[in-house]
Write a protein that holds these residues in place. Sequence first.
Motif, PDB file in Angstrom:
ATOM      1  N   PHE A   8       0.835  -1.198   0.000  1.00  0.00           N
ATOM      2  CA  PHE A   8       0.000   0.000   0.000  1.00  0.00           C
ATOM      3  C   PHE A   8       0.872   1.251   0.000  1.00  0.00           C
ATOM      4  O   PHE A   8       0.581   2.228  -0.710  1.00  0.00           O
ATOM      5  CB  PHE A   8      -0.913   0.002   1.232  1.00  0.00           C
ATOM      6  CG  PHE A   8      -1.878   1.154   1.275  1.00  0.00           C
ATOM      7  CD1 PHE A   8      -3.051   1.115   0.548  1.00  0.00           C
ATOM      8  CD2 PHE A   8      -1.614   2.264   2.054  1.00  0.00           C
ATOM      9  CE1 PHE A   8      -3.946   2.181   0.578  1.00  0.00           C
ATOM     10  CE2 PHE A   8      -2.491   3.334   2.095  1.00  0.00           C
ATOM     11  CZ  PHE A   8      -3.667   3.290   1.357  1.00  0.00           C
ATOM     12  N   ARG A  40       0.899   4.067  -3.004  1.00  0.00           N
ATOM     13  CA  ARG A  40       0.626   5.479  -2.745  1.00  0.00           C
ATOM     14  C   ARG A  40       1.794   6.358  -3.180  1.00  0.00           C
ATOM     15  O   ARG A  40       1.594   7.472  -3.681  1.00  0.00           O
ATOM     16  CB  ARG A  40       0.335   5.690  -1.262  1.00  0.00           C
ATOM     17  CG  ARG A  40      -1.003   5.137  -0.800  1.00  0.00           C
ATOM     18  CD  ARG A  40      -2.150   5.872  -1.462  1.00  0.00           C
ATOM     19  NE  ARG A  40      -2.198   7.263  -1.076  1.00  0.00           N
ATOM     20  CZ  ARG A  40      -2.931   7.736  -0.069  1.00  0.00           C
ATOM     21  NH1 ARG A  40      -3.686   6.908   0.649  1.00  0.00           N
ATOM     22  NH2 ARG A  40      -2.925   9.016   0.220  1.00  0.00           N
ATOM     23  N   SER A  51      -0.028  13.249   6.542  1.00  0.00           N
ATOM     24  CA  SER A  51      -0.591  11.997   6.026  1.00  0.00           C
ATOM     25  C   SER A  51      -1.425  11.302   7.096  1.00  0.00           C
ATOM     26  O   SER A  51      -2.483  10.736   6.812  1.00  0.00           O
ATOM     27  CB  SER A  51       0.525  11.067   5.556  1.00  0.00           C
ATOM     28  OG  SER A  51       1.249  11.619   4.482  1.00  0.00           O
ATOM     29  N   ARG A  88      -5.151  12.424   7.682  1.00  0.00           N
ATOM     30  CA  ARG A  88      -6.134  11.944   6.701  1.00  0.00           C
ATOM     31  C   ARG A  88      -6.128  10.426   6.568  1.00  0.00           C
ATOM     32  O   ARG A  88      -6.780   9.887   5.671  1.00  0.00           O
ATOM     33  CB  ARG A  88      -5.843  12.574   5.337  1.00  0.00           C
ATOM     34  CG  ARG A  88      -5.822  14.104   5.346  1.00  0.00           C
ATOM     35  CD  ARG A  88      -5.630  14.650   3.931  1.00  0.00           C
ATOM     36  NE  ARG A  88      -5.578  16.097   3.901  1.00  0.00           N
ATOM     37  CZ  ARG A  88      -4.455  16.816   3.976  1.00  0.00           C
ATOM     38  NH1 ARG A  88      -3.289  16.196   4.073  1.00  0.00           N
ATOM     39  NH2 ARG A  88      -4.487  18.134   3.943  1.00  0.00           N
ATOM     40  N   ASN A 109      -9.608   7.418   3.781  1.00  0.00           N
ATOM     41  CA  ASN A 109      -9.666   6.041   3.274  1.00  0.00           C
ATOM     42  C   ASN A 109     -10.894   5.306   3.800  1.00  0.00           C
ATOM     43  O   ASN A 109     -10.838   4.090   4.044  1.00  0.00           O
ATOM     44  CB  ASN A 109      -8.390   5.287   3.681  1.00  0.00           C
ATOM     45  CG  ASN A 109      -7.143   5.847   3.035  1.00  0.00           C
ATOM     46  OD1 ASN A 109      -6.858   5.595   1.872  1.00  0.00           O
ATOM     47  ND2 ASN A 109      -6.390   6.624   3.794  1.00  0.00           N
ATOM     48  N   LEU A 138     -12.150   2.107   1.802  1.00  0.00           N
ATOM     49  CA  LEU A 138     -11.376   0.890   2.045  1.00  0.00           C
ATOM     50  C   LEU A 138     -11.641   0.350   3.449  1.00  0.00           C
ATOM     51  O   LEU A 138     -11.784  -0.861   3.644  1.00  0.00           O
ATOM     52  CB  LEU A 138      -9.888   1.195   1.868  1.00  0.00           C
ATOM     53  CG  LEU A 138      -8.908   0.043   2.067  1.00  0.00           C
ATOM     54  CD1 LEU A 138      -9.174  -1.067   1.060  1.00  0.00           C
ATOM     55  CD2 LEU A 138      -7.466   0.538   1.937  1.00  0.00           C
ATOM     56  N   ARG A 162      -6.891  -1.241  11.695  1.00  0.00           N
ATOM     57  CA  ARG A 162      -6.899   0.108  11.135  1.00  0.00           C
ATOM     58  C   ARG A 162      -5.562   0.828  11.280  1.00  0.00           C
ATOM     59  O   ARG A 162      -5.285   1.770  10.541  1.00  0.00           O
ATOM     60  CB  ARG A 162      -8.003   0.949  11.786  1.00  0.00           C
ATOM     61  CG  ARG A 162      -9.400   0.328  11.749  1.00  0.00           C
ATOM     62  CD  ARG A 162      -9.760  -0.278  10.425  1.00  0.00           C
ATOM     63  NE  ARG A 162     -11.175  -0.676  10.358  1.00  0.00           N
ATOM     64  CZ  ARG A 162     -11.666  -1.489   9.463  1.00  0.00           C
ATOM     65  NH1 ARG A 162     -10.863  -2.037   8.559  1.00  0.00           N
ATOM     66  NH2 ARG A 162     -12.956  -1.783   9.449  1.00  0.00           N
ATOM     67  N   MET A 189      -3.195   1.738   8.246  1.00  0.00           N
ATOM     68  CA  MET A 189      -3.229   2.931   7.400  1.00  0.00           C
ATOM     69  C   MET A 189      -2.180   3.964   7.810  1.00  0.00           C
ATOM     70  O   MET A 189      -1.351   4.365   6.980  1.00  0.00           O
ATOM     71  CB  MET A 189      -4.634   3.538   7.411  1.00  0.00           C
ATOM     72  CG  MET A 189      -5.742   2.560   6.999  1.00  0.00           C
ATOM     73  SD  MET A 189      -5.392   1.679   5.454  1.00  0.00           S
ATOM     74  CE  MET A 189      -5.412   3.035   4.296  1.00  0.00           C
TER      75      MET A 189
END
Length: 309
Positions: free
Chosen positions: A61, A65, A128, A131, A136, A139, A147, A150
């Motif tokens: 991921f 990104r 980052s 948010r 997200n 997703l 979680r 992320m």
Amino acid sequence: MSETTHNGAVAVGVPPAPSADDGLSPAELAAKYGLSVSGARPGLVEYTRLLWGRRHFINEFAKARTAAQYTQARLGQLWQVMTPLLNAAVYYLIFGLLIGTSKGIDNFIAFLVTGVFIFTFTQSSVMSGVRAIAGNLGLIRALHFPRASMPIALTLMQLQQLLMSMFVLFTIVLMTGETPDMSWLLVIPALLTQWVFNTGLAMIVARLGSKMTDLAQLMPFMLRTWMYVSGVMYSIDKLTATAPHYVRVLLDINPAAVYIDLMRFALIDSVTGSQMPPHVWASAVGWALLVGVGGYIYFWKAEEQYGRG
């Protein structure tokens, strides 16, 4: 007992036999049949185990990104390097030439560029993180996974970008007259402790940002203020030479200033141990553990709330 008539026949209704589950509360029923709450927060150790099991997803991921961040720009991922360089050029013009904070600082260009690159790492990680949940939600609502993946993935993305930018930083430092030596190896533990600190801080603001939607708008102002007190464009040691002792202590224990000082000490010969705050490595490790572990636990405690409402 009730009666019904059908074709002249009389039927007598018999009440159902009592069930063995009658009188049990929902919690007791769940315990009896081994049911659990959907999306319930696991224990901290189990949560960490689940998170480790998603390590490949986190890494991929972060890579995706990174690749997608500048796809709309003509220069693409060159902006990863150009952004801090342009910021350094602006700060050099304003602070180095116009205000004169470069006076008394040997190799001010390497001093400034190192500060900008290292603070940008923390700044980008925090932005980052704000948010990480709110940005997200699709997703998060579609898939079940820890979680914390992320904010960890997003700070890992920032670390990957910094590592690519470090080649430019090393080139600038070499061009300004510095020579590599054994102290350059200190870059590794300095960046590692800073990444742990950044990750914990990103988790804290991720939880706050999941509920406070305006935090993303306020954060740039807060980060700009933090940058101005972190010695990015000036030497804290020289600026606080005549300041009250408590002012110097507060500026010295500022985590952003600690990680900037460590990187400057590693790369720039003129930055000596006498100019460093006392116990600077202890401060770096302490901030990493305090914010890294504390932020992880703080984020985990709200695991059930993310993506709901």
